[in-house]
Scaffold this motif. Sequence first.
Motif, short mmCIF file in Angstrom:
data_model
loop_
_atom_site.label_atom_id
_atom_site.label_comp_id
_atom_site.label_asym_id
_atom_site.label_seq_id
_atom_site.Cartn_x
_atom_site.Cartn_y
_atom_site.Cartn_z
N ILE A 149 0.85 -1.19 0.00
CA ILE A 149 0.00 0.00 0.00
C ILE A 149 0.89 1.24 0.00
O ILE A 149 1.69 1.44 0.92
N ASP A 150 0.77 2.07 -1.06
CA ASP A 150 1.57 3.30 -1.17
C ASP A 150 3.06 3.03 -0.98
O ASP A 150 3.77 3.77 -0.28
N GLY A 151 3.53 1.93 -1.59
CA GLY A 151 4.95 1.60 -1.53
C GLY A 151 5.41 0.94 -0.25
O GLY A 151 6.60 0.68 -0.08
N GLU A 152 4.48 0.64 0.67
CA GLU A 152 4.83 0.03 1.96
C GLU A 152 4.20 -1.35 2.07
O GLU A 152 3.00 -1.51 1.91
N TRP A 153 5.03 -2.35 2.37
CA TRP A 153 4.54 -3.72 2.51
C TRP A 153 3.92 -3.92 3.88
O TRP A 153 4.48 -3.52 4.91
N ARG A 154 2.75 -4.55 3.89
CA ARG A 154 2.05 -4.84 5.13
C ARG A 154 1.60 -6.30 5.14
O ARG A 154 1.46 -6.92 4.09
N PHE A 155 1.37 -6.81 6.35
CA PHE A 155 0.92 -8.19 6.53
C PHE A 155 -0.57 -8.20 6.86
O PHE A 155 -1.04 -7.42 7.70
N TRP A 156 -1.30 -9.11 6.20
CA TRP A 156 -2.67 -9.36 6.59
C TRP A 156 -2.66 -10.23 7.84
O TRP A 156 -2.08 -11.32 7.86
N ILE A 157 -3.30 -9.75 8.90
CA ILE A 157 -3.35 -10.45 10.18
C ILE A 157 -4.80 -10.65 10.59
O ILE A 157 -5.61 -9.71 10.54
N GLY A 158 -5.15 -11.87 10.97
CA GLY A 158 -6.49 -12.17 11.44
C GLY A 158 -6.57 -12.12 12.95
O GLY A 158 -5.56 -12.31 13.65
N ARG A 159 -7.76 -11.86 13.47
CA ARG A 159 -8.01 -11.98 14.91
C ARG A 159 -8.94 -13.16 15.13
O ARG A 159 -10.03 -13.22 14.59
N ARG A 160 -8.48 -14.11 15.93
CA ARG A 160 -9.23 -15.33 16.16
C ARG A 160 -10.54 -15.04 16.89
O ARG A 160 -10.63 -14.11 17.71
N SER A 161 -11.54 -15.84 16.58
CA SER A 161 -12.85 -15.68 17.21
C SER A 161 -12.74 -15.87 18.73
O SER A 161 -11.90 -16.63 19.23
N ALA A 162 -13.62 -15.19 19.44
CA ALA A 162 -13.68 -15.35 20.91
C ALA A 162 -14.14 -16.74 21.30
O ALA A 162 -13.99 -17.15 22.46
N HIS A 163 -14.68 -17.50 20.35
CA HIS A 163 -15.21 -18.83 20.65
C HIS A 163 -14.21 -19.95 20.35
O HIS A 163 -14.52 -21.13 20.55
N LYS A 164 -13.01 -19.60 19.86
CA LYS A 164 -12.01 -20.64 19.56
C LYS A 164 -11.57 -21.33 20.85
O LYS A 164 -11.37 -20.69 21.89
N ALA A 165 -11.38 -22.65 20.76
CA ALA A 165 -10.94 -23.42 21.93
C ALA A 165 -9.49 -23.09 22.30
O ALA A 165 -9.11 -23.17 23.46
N VAL A 166 -8.69 -22.74 21.30
CA VAL A 166 -7.28 -22.42 21.53
C VAL A 166 -7.03 -20.95 21.16
O VAL A 166 -7.40 -20.50 20.09
N ASP A 167 -6.44 -20.20 22.09
CA ASP A 167 -6.03 -18.81 21.87
C ASP A 167 -7.15 -17.92 21.32
O ASP A 167 -6.99 -17.24 20.30
#
Length: 304
Positions: A149-167
């Motif tokens: 984006i505009d010459g800057e590399w970024r990482f797509w990061i997900g946020r895990r659901s509040a209902h996940k058994a792990v983390d």
Amino acid sequence: MPYCFENIEMSECPSFAEPLPLSVHDALWQWAQAHYGLHGDWQTLRLNGLPLGRVNLHWSARIKQDWQGILHESSDGLDLAADSWLALGDGLQHMAFEWKCLGLLHGWRDERFDVCDERGQVLFALERAAFRPLGLLSHAVHLNGLTCIDGEWRFWIGRRSAHKAVDPNKLDNLVGGGIASGEDVTTAMLRESEEEAGLLPQHLSALSLRNRVHSLRPVKRGLHNEILYIFDVVLPSEIQPENQDGEVAGFELLDIPRLTQAMLQGEMMDDAQLVTLDAFLRYGLLYQEHPLSLWLTDLQRQAV
């Protein structure tokens, strides 16, 4: 030099101006030392003579109490045996289900992972929730997604659901998930990409398997012992990941300062952070000779 993906233009190859500060390297190395490796007392779990798992004292005691087949206790662990691999797998499945019914084993998914020998030959399949208590080796896929984006590399990061058994609620890679019984690596990656991020094969034409690393760390339920197959993909700026299965609360594009801050503050799940650091090393954000980088390289050798 940073790796350039196959079949895409040089201008689309992720690159960064300079490595992270040494103070960040040192802090992340301290995190790695604290979270990974065998800490505590572990016993070898042999199945039909093969050393396939590791158990702590709690699960060792449960196995000795609940295993209904042949059991021998040796100086360094437990030996379980049955007439065939099928019978042994059925016995472990039955024992794990009893643990679930007693409220001892959480996170039951009615999904099975393959248990393999050291050559990768499948021996039997077992409920995935039983792998950590028994310290068995599982396999998973993870996807680093990058966008410029505009010459800057970024990482797509997900946020895990509040209902996940792990983390629950932790930050995660763009995509991550276990490889189911009978599934190959590529199929698992494509399935998880569609389920977790709404990415179809046409979005993943630049998908690349970059590394395998061995993740070994104590967890609440036992031992996390897993080979992580790490993929990278560059996504066009107009592509917006969208979760399909309810396991991800949302996605963000994070620049390196914000992503590094999340790592240092413990916002990411451990394996997602490990996979991201593997990408950092690949794209020149880590000094090659720092202990953190040498450790990451050793994890790659362990996964071969």
